[in-house]
Every structure is written in C-alpha cells, then in structure tokens.
Design a protein around this motif. Sequence first.
Motif, PDB file in Angstrom:
ATOM      1  N   LEU A   1     -18.392  21.227  -5.441  1.00  0.00           N
ATOM      2  CA  LEU A   1     -19.509  20.306  -5.613  1.00  0.00           C
ATOM      3  C   LEU A   1     -19.228  19.299  -6.722  1.00  0.00           C
ATOM      4  CD1 LEU A   1     -22.384  19.572  -4.748  1.00  0.00           C
ATOM      5  CD2 LEU A   1     -23.232  21.175  -6.468  1.00  0.00           C
ATOM      6  N   ILE A   2     -18.670  19.786  -7.836  1.00  0.00           N
ATOM      7  CA  ILE A   2     -18.356  18.893  -8.961  1.00  0.00           C
ATOM      8  C   ILE A   2     -17.305  17.866  -8.550  1.00  0.00           C
ATOM      9  CG2 ILE A   2     -17.312  18.809 -11.255  1.00  0.00           C
ATOM     10  CD1 ILE A   2     -18.631  21.480 -11.851  1.00  0.00           C
ATOM     11  N   ILE A   3     -16.257  18.332  -7.876  1.00  0.00           N
ATOM     12  CA  ILE A   3     -15.168  17.431  -7.475  1.00  0.00           C
ATOM     13  C   ILE A   3     -15.680  16.390  -6.476  1.00  0.00           C
ATOM     14  CG2 ILE A   3     -12.970  17.313  -6.226  1.00  0.00           C
ATOM     15  CD1 ILE A   3     -12.290  20.048  -7.445  1.00  0.00           C
ATOM     16  N   ILE A   4     -16.456  16.842  -5.493  1.00  0.00           N
ATOM     17  CA  ILE A   4     -16.966  15.908  -4.481  1.00  0.00           C
ATOM     18  C   ILE A   4     -17.891  14.878  -5.130  1.00  0.00           C
ATOM     19  CG2 ILE A   4     -18.459  15.725  -2.456  1.00  0.00           C
ATOM     20  CD1 ILE A   4     -17.345  18.447  -1.570  1.00  0.00           C
ATOM     21  N   PHE A   5     -18.801  15.348  -5.998  1.00  0.00           N
ATOM     22  CA  PHE A   5     -19.730  14.432  -6.654  1.00  0.00           C
ATOM     23  C   PHE A   5     -18.980  13.431  -7.539  1.00  0.00           C
ATOM     24  CE2 PHE A   5     -22.338  13.373 -10.371  1.00  0.00           C
ATOM     25  CZ  PHE A   5     -23.400  12.745  -9.747  1.00  0.00           C
ATOM     26  N   SER A   6     -18.009  13.929  -8.316  1.00  0.00           N
ATOM     27  CA  SER A   6     -17.252  13.044  -9.204  1.00  0.00           C
ATOM     28  C   SER A   6     -16.430  12.034  -8.411  1.00  0.00           C
ATOM     29  CB  SER A   6     -16.334  13.876 -10.103  1.00  0.00           C
ATOM     30  OG  SER A   6     -17.087  14.775 -10.897  1.00  0.00           O
ATOM     31  N   SER A   7     -15.827  12.493  -7.310  1.00  0.00           N
ATOM     32  CA  SER A   7     -15.026  11.590  -6.481  1.00  0.00           C
ATOM     33  C   SER A   7     -15.893  10.491  -5.868  1.00  0.00           C
ATOM     34  CB  SER A   7     -14.315  12.375  -5.376  1.00  0.00           C
ATOM     35  OG  SER A   7     -13.467  13.364  -5.927  1.00  0.00           O
ATOM     36  N   LEU A   8     -17.040  10.920  -5.333  1.00  0.00           N
ATOM     37  CA  LEU A   8     -17.941   9.918  -4.760  1.00  0.00           C
ATOM     38  C   LEU A   8     -18.414   8.922  -5.824  1.00  0.00           C
ATOM     39  CD1 LEU A   8     -20.116  12.155  -2.382  1.00  0.00           C
ATOM     40  CD2 LEU A   8     -18.309  10.544  -1.738  1.00  0.00           C
ATOM     41  N   LEU A   9     -18.709   9.425  -7.031  1.00  0.00           N
ATOM     42  CA  LEU A   9     -19.165   8.554  -8.104  1.00  0.00           C
ATOM     43  C   LEU A   9     -18.069   7.566  -8.499  1.00  0.00           C
ATOM     44  CD1 LEU A   9     -21.282   7.778 -10.216  1.00  0.00           C
ATOM     45  CD2 LEU A   9     -20.338   9.572 -11.715  1.00  0.00           C
TER      46      LEU A   9
ATOM     47  N   LYS B   1      -9.991   4.481 -17.357  1.00  0.00           N
ATOM     48  CA  LYS B   1     -10.726   5.217 -18.391  1.00  0.00           C
ATOM     49  C   LYS B   1     -11.871   6.020 -17.770  1.00  0.00           C
ATOM     50  CE  LYS B   1      -9.777   2.221 -22.378  1.00  0.00           C
ATOM     51  NZ  LYS B   1     -10.383   1.338 -23.423  1.00  0.00           N
ATOM     52  N   ILE B   2     -12.581   5.379 -16.846  1.00  0.00           N
ATOM     53  CA  ILE B   2     -13.666   6.086 -16.160  1.00  0.00           C
ATOM     54  C   ILE B   2     -13.125   7.305 -15.419  1.00  0.00           C
ATOM     55  CG2 ILE B   2     -15.374   5.898 -14.317  1.00  0.00           C
ATOM     56  CD1 ILE B   2     -15.759   2.987 -15.104  1.00  0.00           C
ATOM     57  N   PHE B   3     -11.982   7.122 -14.739  1.00  0.00           N
ATOM     58  CA  PHE B   3     -11.364   8.242 -14.016  1.00  0.00           C
ATOM     59  C   PHE B   3     -11.000   9.375 -14.972  1.00  0.00           C
ATOM     60  CE2 PHE B   3      -7.580  10.439 -12.460  1.00  0.00           C
ATOM     61  CZ  PHE B   3      -8.028  10.867 -11.220  1.00  0.00           C
ATOM     62  N   ASN B   4     -10.421   9.029 -16.124  1.00  0.00           N
ATOM     63  CA  ASN B   4     -10.055  10.061 -17.104  1.00  0.00           C
ATOM     64  C   ASN B   4     -11.287  10.773 -17.654  1.00  0.00           C
ATOM     65  OD1 ASN B   4      -7.316   9.469 -16.839  1.00  0.00           O
ATOM     66  ND2 ASN B   4      -7.363   7.918 -18.467  1.00  0.00           N
ATOM     67  N   TYR B   5     -12.353   9.984 -17.910  1.00  0.00           N
ATOM     68  CA  TYR B   5     -13.584  10.608 -18.403  1.00  0.00           C
ATOM     69  C   TYR B   5     -14.151  11.590 -17.375  1.00  0.00           C
ATOM     70  CZ  TYR B   5     -13.627   7.069 -22.120  1.00  0.00           C
ATOM     71  OH  TYR B   5     -13.310   6.288 -23.194  1.00  0.00           O
TER      72      TYR B   5
ATOM     73  N   PHE C   1     -15.424   6.549  -6.677  1.00  0.00           N
ATOM     74  CA  PHE C   1     -15.159   5.580  -5.613  1.00  0.00           C
ATOM     75  C   PHE C   1     -16.285   4.558  -5.505  1.00  0.00           C
ATOM     76  CE2 PHE C   1     -12.415   9.045  -3.688  1.00  0.00           C
ATOM     77  CZ  PHE C   1     -11.239   8.414  -4.044  1.00  0.00           C
ATOM     78  N   TYR C   2     -17.518   4.989  -5.776  1.00  0.00           N
ATOM     79  CA  TYR C   2     -18.631   4.049  -5.758  1.00  0.00           C
ATOM     80  C   TYR C   2     -18.504   3.018  -6.876  1.00  0.00           C
ATOM     81  CZ  TYR C   2     -23.351   2.219  -6.322  1.00  0.00           C
ATOM     82  OH  TYR C   2     -24.423   1.392  -6.457  1.00  0.00           O
ATOM     83  N   ILE C   3     -18.139   3.495  -8.097  1.00  0.00           N
ATOM     84  CA  ILE C   3     -17.961   2.576  -9.225  1.00  0.00           C
ATOM     85  C   ILE C   3     -16.804   1.616  -8.957  1.00  0.00           C
ATOM     86  CG2 ILE C   3     -17.332   2.434 -11.671  1.00  0.00           C
ATOM     87  CD1 ILE C   3     -18.785   5.097 -12.082  1.00  0.00           C
ATOM     88  N   GLU C   4     -15.694   2.169  -8.448  1.00  0.00           N
ATOM     89  CA  GLU C   4     -14.530   1.334  -8.177  1.00  0.00           C
ATOM     90  C   GLU C   4     -14.855   0.283  -7.110  1.00  0.00           C
ATOM     91  OE1 GLU C   4      -9.815   2.005  -7.192  1.00  0.00           O
ATOM     92  OE2 GLU C   4     -11.313   3.131  -6.026  1.00  0.00           O
ATOM     93  N   LYS C   5     -15.498   0.705  -6.039  1.00  0.00           N
ATOM     94  CA  LYS C   5     -15.823  -0.249  -4.969  1.00  0.00           C
ATOM     95  C   LYS C   5     -16.790  -1.325  -5.482  1.00  0.00           C
ATOM     96  CE  LYS C   5     -17.317  -0.434  -0.149  1.00  0.00           C
ATOM     97  NZ  LYS C   5     -18.125  -1.651  -0.336  1.00  0.00           N
TER      98      LYS C   5
END
Length: 432
Positions: free
Chosen positions: A22-30, A129-133, A32-36
Amino acid sequence: MFSQRSIRQSFLIQLIIASASLIIIFSSLLYFYIEKSIIDEKHEELSVYAKNASSNESIYGSDVPTAEEYLGLNIEIMYLNTQHLTLDFYETTKNKKSFLTLIHPFNFDDLSYLKITKDITQTRTLLNKIFNYLLVINVAGFLLVIIYAIGLSKMLVSPVKTLSNKLSNMNEHLMRPIIVEELPEEFEPLGATINHLILRIQNFVKYQKELFIGTAHELKTPLAVIKLKNQVTLIKKRTPEEYIEALKVTNKTVDEMNIIVSNILNIGRQEGMQLEKPQEVDVIAILKQKADDFNLLAANEGKTLEMNFQPNGFMAILQVGLLNQIVQNFLQNALKFTQKNKKVLLQSSLNSYGLLIEVIDEGCGIDESSDLYAPFKREGNKPGVGLGLFLAKSGADALGAKINIKNRTDGVSGTVASLNLNSKLSCILPSK
C-alpha cells in the motif's frame, strides 16, 4: 518464536506485505502524479511560447518575462522535408543537464518549424529530491509497519496466551472457570466453550470418584451377604431343603450383583456413544417412536401414556443413541413411580434455548435438595441400581443440552424431567 504453523507469523507477514504494498503503490502514484503535473506544466509553457511566436508576437505574450524565463531558453527555425502536423515533445540529457524540446509548425508553405528548447535541469533536480524524500518516507513507514505489526500481533495472541496459562495451571483437583467478562468480545465464545468443558470435566471427575466408591460399596454388601449365609450354612449339617434355600439366596444375591455390573457396563457403552458420529435426525420422529414403544408397556401396567409434540418436526445434528437413552430413562422412571390408573405425559415445545422435551408423571415426587445425578442415588422405595439419572446427565452434557429434574408446581404430586436441546445446528420443519 515462530513455527511453520504460527498464526502470528502468518499474520505478521501478510500485514507487512499488505502495508508495504500500500505504501509503495501510494508513493508511486503520488510521485508519478507530481512528475506528470510539473512536466505537463513545462509542456504548456513551451506550447505558449510556440503559439506566440507563430502569431508574430513576443514569445512571452503581454507578460513581462522574468530573468529565470530568459535562462535556458533556445528558439530556432528548422526545415523538414515532409509536413509534420502534430506537436512533438521530447526530452534529452547532455552534460548532466536535462532539456525539453518542442517541435511546432511555423510556416506550412516552406515547411518551417519552431524548435524551442528549455533547460529543465532544476525541475529534474527537484523531482529527484521528491523521489528521494518519498523513498526515505517509504523506508521509515515500512519500519513503522513492522513495529506496529509486531505489537498488534502480540496484542491479538495475548488472550490466547492468557487462556493457555490458566489451563496449564489446572488439574483434576484444581479447576476454576475462566472469567469470560475479562476476555475480549471475540474470545467470549471460546471462553464459554472452555468453561463448559471444564464443568463437564469437573462433573466427570466428581461422579467417577463417587462411581468407584459406590461400586465398591454396592458389590461389597451382597458379597458379605453371600459369605455370611454360607458360613451360617456350614456351621452344622443341614437338610437338603435348607441347602437349597441357601443356594437360592446366594443366586438371588448374585443376580443383584449382575444387575449392578450390567449398569456399570452401560456407562462404558454410553462413553462409546459419545464418540459416535452425530447424525442429522428429526427429534420429533424419535420421540414419537419412543412413545409408541412405551405405550404398550404403560397399558400393561394399567397406566396411560399421553403425547403432545410441538412443533411438527425438529431437525438436529446429534448422537441418536444418547438421546434415546435419556428419553428412555425419563419414561422408565416416570412409569415406575406413577401409580396404577394414573397418567404420564411426554411432550415437546420450543423455547429461547431450543427444543424442550418433558416427561411429566403423577408419582411421589423427589427430594430436590439431594444430588439426583450422583451414581447409585435412589429415590423412593422402588428397586433399581441408581445409575439411570447419572447416565442421563452424562449424555446430556455430551449433547450440549440442559437436563433438569423437579417436582410439579401445578398442585399435582409428581415429577417433571426435562431435556432442553440447543437450537444450534438445528431447524424447525414446517407442518405437512
């Protein structure tokens, strides 16, 4: 700490996997949303530049550009051999710098296009930086999930350990019921089941001790009678008739001992019945069959056996042998203590617990202050070994049913023997 069949280990693994996923999926979606969102914003920015330039206006439009907008922006005109109608965005990396390029139609007549390139190195740095955070947050969240799962699993198995500790400290001499109110709500049925089992074990131990003592006493008395009668007979010579009379007394005493032994064997048979596989049967049909069997016996003794069965049918899963033994004992006792020209009633009805089976007689009643279910306990002056109600109580406990013997309260002398079957694993049949 864990075994291959450990529920706690399985719970831990499943909770950790589910939470981590759940954490990985939520973080990945977040991410990719920020990047897009950021990249789309850059695409829109380049598209505005291209539209302004194509309209022969300032690429910044009517707005006054800032110093940051001048930096990293490169615009040039390029010519293609074929017509390219769609916008084309692509990203390149050079010398550790990231560039976003847009190819936009400028003049279709000479196939000229605008090539606008924007330095987005800072944007990519921000996204990294966002990805690392997010990565750090994921690791920290994963560790917290592990700690939480361990604590939660300990909390969930704590009641089981408490029950286990209490049960491990019990023996046949020290058995105390578990206080169900102190258990979590989910474990209350388990606590009630354990208390029921403890009660059965207590009764079993109590009555087994009384059975051994009673058996020794019941067999000792006739043996003493046989020995005394033989000693008296051998003191002096007797006539053949006197010897025959002594042998008759001995045989009668032996018959009484055989009855005691047969009843003791019935206890072993009943324990075997408790191990029988439960069957799905219609209890009302069994009661009707039992009533038919005893109807003729009652008529021969000048007594009346009446029946009143409600509902029309009651399906239950139980050991048929135990039910037959209990009802048979109730009817035998009722007919034994009921006077001639009196009646015995066998009836059934529904209550909040399940199916109530009652045998009501017009006998002499009982002493309610005595332990009626103790082995070799006799009521009245009728012959018998006194093991019938002991067997009935043991059978009722095995069926998970309630048994009760009491005097009638309707002003008529007599006894009410009742068996209350649990409504679990049962259903009522509709009337035909």
